[in-house]
Structure formats: C-alpha cells, structure tokens
Design a protein around this motif. Structure first.
Motif, PDB file in Angstrom:
ATOM      1  N   VAL A  37       0.823  -1.206   0.000  1.00  0.00           N
ATOM      2  CA  VAL A  37       0.000   0.000   0.000  1.00  0.00           C
ATOM      3  C   VAL A  37       0.864   1.266   0.000  1.00  0.00           C
ATOM      4  O   VAL A  37       0.550   2.253  -0.676  1.00  0.00           O
ATOM      5  CB  VAL A  37      -0.959  -0.002   1.216  1.00  0.00           C
ATOM      6  CG1 VAL A  37      -1.703   1.322   1.304  1.00  0.00           C
ATOM      7  CG2 VAL A  37      -1.962  -1.148   1.097  1.00  0.00           C
ATOM      8  N   THR A  38       1.966   1.240   0.744  1.00  0.00           N
ATOM      9  CA  THR A  38       2.850   2.416   0.785  1.00  0.00           C
ATOM     10  C   THR A  38       3.431   2.705  -0.597  1.00  0.00           C
ATOM     11  O   THR A  38       3.452   3.855  -1.054  1.00  0.00           O
ATOM     12  CB  THR A  38       3.986   2.189   1.789  1.00  0.00           C
ATOM     13  OG1 THR A  38       3.423   1.959   3.085  1.00  0.00           O
ATOM     14  CG2 THR A  38       4.905   3.406   1.844  1.00  0.00           C
ATOM     15  N   GLN A  39       3.884   1.678  -1.262  1.00  0.00           N
ATOM     16  CA  GLN A  39       4.425   1.856  -2.613  1.00  0.00           C
ATOM     17  C   GLN A  39       3.342   2.326  -3.574  1.00  0.00           C
ATOM     18  O   GLN A  39       3.571   3.197  -4.413  1.00  0.00           O
ATOM     19  CB  GLN A  39       5.031   0.536  -3.104  1.00  0.00           C
ATOM     20  CG  GLN A  39       6.269   0.092  -2.336  1.00  0.00           C
ATOM     21  CD  GLN A  39       6.685  -1.322  -2.683  1.00  0.00           C
ATOM     22  OE1 GLN A  39       5.834  -2.200  -2.879  1.00  0.00           O
ATOM     23  NE2 GLN A  39       7.991  -1.553  -2.756  1.00  0.00           N
ATOM     24  N   ARG A  40       2.151   1.747  -3.434  1.00  0.00           N
ATOM     25  CA  ARG A  40       1.059   2.123  -4.337  1.00  0.00           C
ATOM     26  C   ARG A  40       0.637   3.573  -4.123  1.00  0.00           C
ATOM     27  O   ARG A  40       0.185   4.246  -5.056  1.00  0.00           O
ATOM     28  CB  ARG A  40      -0.119   1.166  -4.172  1.00  0.00           C
ATOM     29  CG  ARG A  40       0.169  -0.215  -4.741  1.00  0.00           C
ATOM     30  CD  ARG A  40      -1.046  -1.096  -4.802  1.00  0.00           C
ATOM     31  NE  ARG A  40      -1.201  -1.935  -3.634  1.00  0.00           N
ATOM     32  CZ  ARG A  40      -2.265  -1.955  -2.852  1.00  0.00           C
ATOM     33  NH1 ARG A  40      -3.277  -1.144  -3.078  1.00  0.00           N
ATOM     34  NH2 ARG A  40      -2.322  -2.771  -1.818  1.00  0.00           N
ATOM     35  N   SER A  41       0.797   4.069  -2.912  1.00  0.00           N
ATOM     36  CA  SER A  41       0.482   5.478  -2.646  1.00  0.00           C
ATOM     37  C   SER A  41       1.394   6.405  -3.445  1.00  0.00           C
ATOM     38  O   SER A  41       0.967   7.461  -3.923  1.00  0.00           O
ATOM     39  CB  SER A  41       0.629   5.775  -1.149  1.00  0.00           C
ATOM     40  OG  SER A  41      -0.320   5.057  -0.400  1.00  0.00           O
TER      41      SER A  41
END
Length: 514
Positions: A489-493
């Motif tokens: 999720v952090t990378q996708r943000s």
C-alpha cells in the motif's frame, strides 16, 4: 467454417490426442508451444503436458534469460504462454522475459541470432507477440522498443512489398527499400504480423484513420459527441513512426500476399499457417472489422484435413510432428483472434447521437432527449448495477468473465449510473469494487479518474491492479507510472501521487478522494 465447426473440432481433437501421447519436447519453446495449443484446444491447466510447458516457461523466466544462439524463439514462446495463462500469477518471469527482449533487441530494431547484426523476421514475430501480450496484460514495454521494431520492419521491406528472412537494413532513418533475400510467404506473414502488432501498441491503425475520414464526411447530426480528452486518446502515441509510411507498407505487403497467395509455403507449412492466422487476426483488429468466413481459413482447413496423419499428427519438411501439430491446432482454433478478443475493445471510442448501432427490431427502441435508446441495453445496465448489491459469493462467477455493461445514452441516466459505479469502487464489496472498475474502464469515463486513483491504494492488491489497468486504458498511457504487481500500500500510494500530478496537469481544478 470456423473454430467451433464440427469438422474443425474433429481435426483438433485428433491432434490433441496425438500431442498427449507424443514424447515431451526438449526445448522450452517447444514445450510451451505444445502447452499453448492444448490450452487453446480447451485442455485444463493441470493437464500434464500443459504443466510441463508452464514449468519450462517459468524456469526460462527465473532470471533474465541469457542470449544464446536462436533462443529468442524459446523466450518468445515462453512469454506468450505465461501471458496467456496467468499474467498476475507469473509476474516475475514475465518481467524477466520482457527485459530479455529489451536487452537483446538489435541496433536496427529486430531480434535474431546471437552474434549476428541482422534482425530475423522469423524470431522477431515471436518477440512482437510476446511483448504485445505483456503490454496488454499490464506490463511495461518501453515505447522506444516498439518504435524501433516498427521502423526496422518498415526499412527491411522489399521493393515488391515482400520481406525476406534476414533483414537487409539500409540503416536508421533510411526508408528507401532495398532488395531482400530469401523472400518467402512465411516471412511476409511474419513481418506483417510484427508490424501490425507494433503499430497497434502505438495506436497507429487503419480503424482510427478510417474513423477520422468517415467522421469528416458525416452530417453534423450523425457525428460522435466526444470530449477533448477522448479526442486526445485517439491520437498516435508517437511521432517517431510515420503513420503514412505504415499505411503504405501494410498496403504493399497485403498486395504482395494477395498476388502470390498459396496455402502452402513449400517448407515449414504449419509454422506458416500459424503466422498467417496471426497476421490475419491483427489485420482484422487494425481495420476494426472481422471477416466471418475468410477464404484463407477455409483453405487452411481443407489443407489440414487432407494432410492429417492417422494418429492425428501433422508434419512436413523441416517440421517435427509435435511442433507441426501444435501450429495446426493454433491455426484451427484461431488462437491469436482469441487473444485479441480477450484483451482489446476497439469499436466504441466515443458515443453516437445518430444512427450507428441501432437495434435491429423497432420495438426494442425508444427515444429520450432526442436520442434513440435501446431498451434492452438500459435494462441490462440496471441489472448489472443491481447485481453488484449481491455478496461476493454470488458475484464470484462473474469475476472471471467479461461482463458487458452499456451505459444509458441519456445524459442524466448515464451520470446517475457513473455515480453509482464510483460509490461501489469506494464502498462496495471486493467483487463489486472489481466489477465497478471494469465497468468504468469499459465506459472510458475520463471524469472517473480520481476514483480510480483512489482505488490504487485499495486494501486488496487485485483491485489496485484492476484500477491501474483501467487508468492506463482510459488515458491511453499504456506504460502508466509503473506499479508492479505485489506492490504494498505504501508503494502504491507513491504511484497514486504520480497519477494525481499528471491528472492535475490536464485538470488543474481536480479534486481527489482521501
């Protein structure tokens, strides 16, 4: 006559029986080719020969393959198999094999033997199909790779309109046609197929050009209503490949093939049939029109019917039986056409307010706000929206299908439906979120981009990937901003922020969901 005709099915079934009993192929490409043929013929993934091909393909893609002799064939066929099978479940090997083609592309733009400077039309066609499938499955294929491929094919065309085996390349920027050697029908189909695949990735095609010409000749009340964004999405993705030169090359190649056509090539006859089917399928995609009863398919069927062996096999000059049989099955099953149908929606760029696409039965139509509306389509839209109220257990059977969704042609009805879809993306169950994203993608609603960006950070990575692919499709930014499968999720943000920055560049007043 077609893939589901009883006579065709009988030939395919006999061929499948032969492949099931034949010795396993020792090359990764051969094992993958046989697995692909069995899958296209309807055999399950857990079939032993299919599993053998999958294992060989995954082993090939365990790292970026080394370039050895003619292994572009093997890497290409392994890449094709895994893209056809399960792109998301084979992310790493697919990415590695895409990288192989990036790294081994010849300076001119084709692919070929290690140690030779020349590109090889025979090997290049498998690289082109593998890259087309990978890109259409959501993987990043660098635009310069596709541009170089297309320009190489254009430069290596014979003055007659044909192509040879090893391209005689006049060099980058020089499109004066030079005589080519070893001209064969196999190479004409191979090169034409590569050109059609490459230019499709660049959005340079006859259906777009014809639509523009037809649109300019229509009276105003029959023209498509399109937003500026929709017009922008129709444009070619590059200026590095000249669209006029592409059209001239395709015409010359088609004319050569028509003048010299034969259903046999003299050697590699079954390899030729698969190349012919691939070219013809991408030609249909290019013009946006499918021939329901093509003469070339009928001729191929008659040839295969007369040459099938008693055990169900095919074989010929320089072609071992298991490989020839796999090629024959792929031809009969219209393998490439299946792949294109699964991955491309090309006939609905824009919305008509005039007569195209009217229902055949007058009782099925009504008029709203001066527009002809198909009652059945409106009913299906409501059914689709109601269906998404069900729980995931009930929705599961729809998740692996391409569920059609037609928005209302009435502006108010369309707006209400879009709003409902956006709400489902934010608040629906997993299945509802997934289906809503697919419906938004199909509708090509540019105003829904903020909610798709929001979905990039969905707790379920599968939903995020669906949103990523929808963003790429709607914006025509096929390479997007990356975001590989498996990103947390952090990378996708971070990727979501890149999409926001881009969208603000075209919509400065855009608002985004938290």
């Amino acid at each position: 006559m077609g893939p589901d005709s009883p006579e065709v099915v009988a030939l395919v079934n006999k061929g499948v029986t032969y492949l099931e009993g034949a010795s396993p192929h020792t090359r990764a490409g051969g094992a993958s080719l046989i697995a692909l043929a069995l899958l296209k013929a309807g055999k399950p993934v857990d079939h032993p020969r299919v599993q053998s091909g999958i294992s060989a393909a995954r082993k090939m893609g365990a790292g970026v393959p080394s370039h050895v002799h003619d292994n572009a064939y093997d890497v290409g066929l392994c890449l094709i198999l895994l893209c056809e099978l399960d792109p998301e479940g084979n992310e790493a090997p697919i990415q590695n094999m895409v990288q192989y083609f990036v790294e081994t592309q010849k300076a001119g733009g084709g692919w070929g033997y290690k140690g030779r400077d020349t590109g090889d039309n025979s090997m290049t066609q498998y690289g082109a199909l593998g890259l087309w499938l990978a890109q259409r499955s959501g993987f990043n294929v660098p635009l310069p790779v596709v541009e170089k491929l297309c320009n190489w094919v254009l430069r290596c065309q014979d003055p007659s309109g044909a192509w040879g085996y090893q391209g005689n390349d006049p060099g980058p920027g020089n499109f004066q046609r030079l005589p080519q050697s070893n001209i064969r029908l196999t190479m004409v189909c191979a090169a034409l197929g590569s050109l059609y695949m490459g230019t499709d990735l660049l959005n340079i095609n006859d259906r777009r050009r014809a639509a523009e010409e037809n649109e300019s000749n229509l009276p105003g009340f029959l023209r498509e209503v399109q937003t500026p964004e929709a017009i922008e999405r129709k444009k070619a993705l590059t200026k590095a490949v000249d669209a006029g030169r592409v059209t001239a090359s395709k015409n010359a190649g088609r004319n050569y093939l028509a003048a010299h056509f034969s259903i046999t090539a003299g050697q590699w006859d079954y390899y030729y049939l698969y190349a012919l089917e691939r070219y013809e399928s991408f030609r249909e995609l290019d013009v946006g029109r499918k021939d329901k009863n093509p003469n070339w398919y009928q001729a191929g069927f008659e040839r295969l019917k007369s040459t099938q062996g008693a055990a169900g096999q095919w074989g010929g000059s320089n072609e071992e039986a298991s490989v020839a049989t796999a090629f024959a099955i792929l031809f009969l099953r219209r393998s490439t056409a299946q792949s294109i149908k699964k991955r491309s929606r090309v006939f609905d760029e824009g919305r008509l307010v005039g007569g195209r696409g009217l229902p055949k039965v007058a009782e099925d139509v009504t008029v709203k706000n001066g527009q002809v509306v198909n009652k059945a389509e409106l009913l299906e839209s409501e059914k689709f929206l109601s269906m998404m109220e069900a729980d995931d257990a009930e929705l599961e059977r729809y998740l692996n299908q391409d569920v059609p969704f037609e928005l209302s042609e009435d502006e108010r009805g369309r707006s209400e439906q879009i709003i409902q879809l956006r709400r489902k993306i934010r608040d629906g169950s997993y299945g509802a979120r997934l289906l809503a994203i697919r419906a938004i993608r199909q509708s090509k609603d540019f105003d829904s981009i903020p909610v798709l960006i929001y979905a990039l950070t969905d707790p379920d990575g599968r939903v995020a990937i669906e949103a990523r692919d929808a963003l790429r499709f709607i914006t025509r930014k096929f390479n997007g901003f990356g975001m590989p499968r498996g990103a947390d999720v952090t990378q996708r943000s971070l990727y979501a922020n890149q999409w926001k920055q881009w969208y603000r560049s075209v919509r400065p007043d855009a608002e985004f969901l938290d």
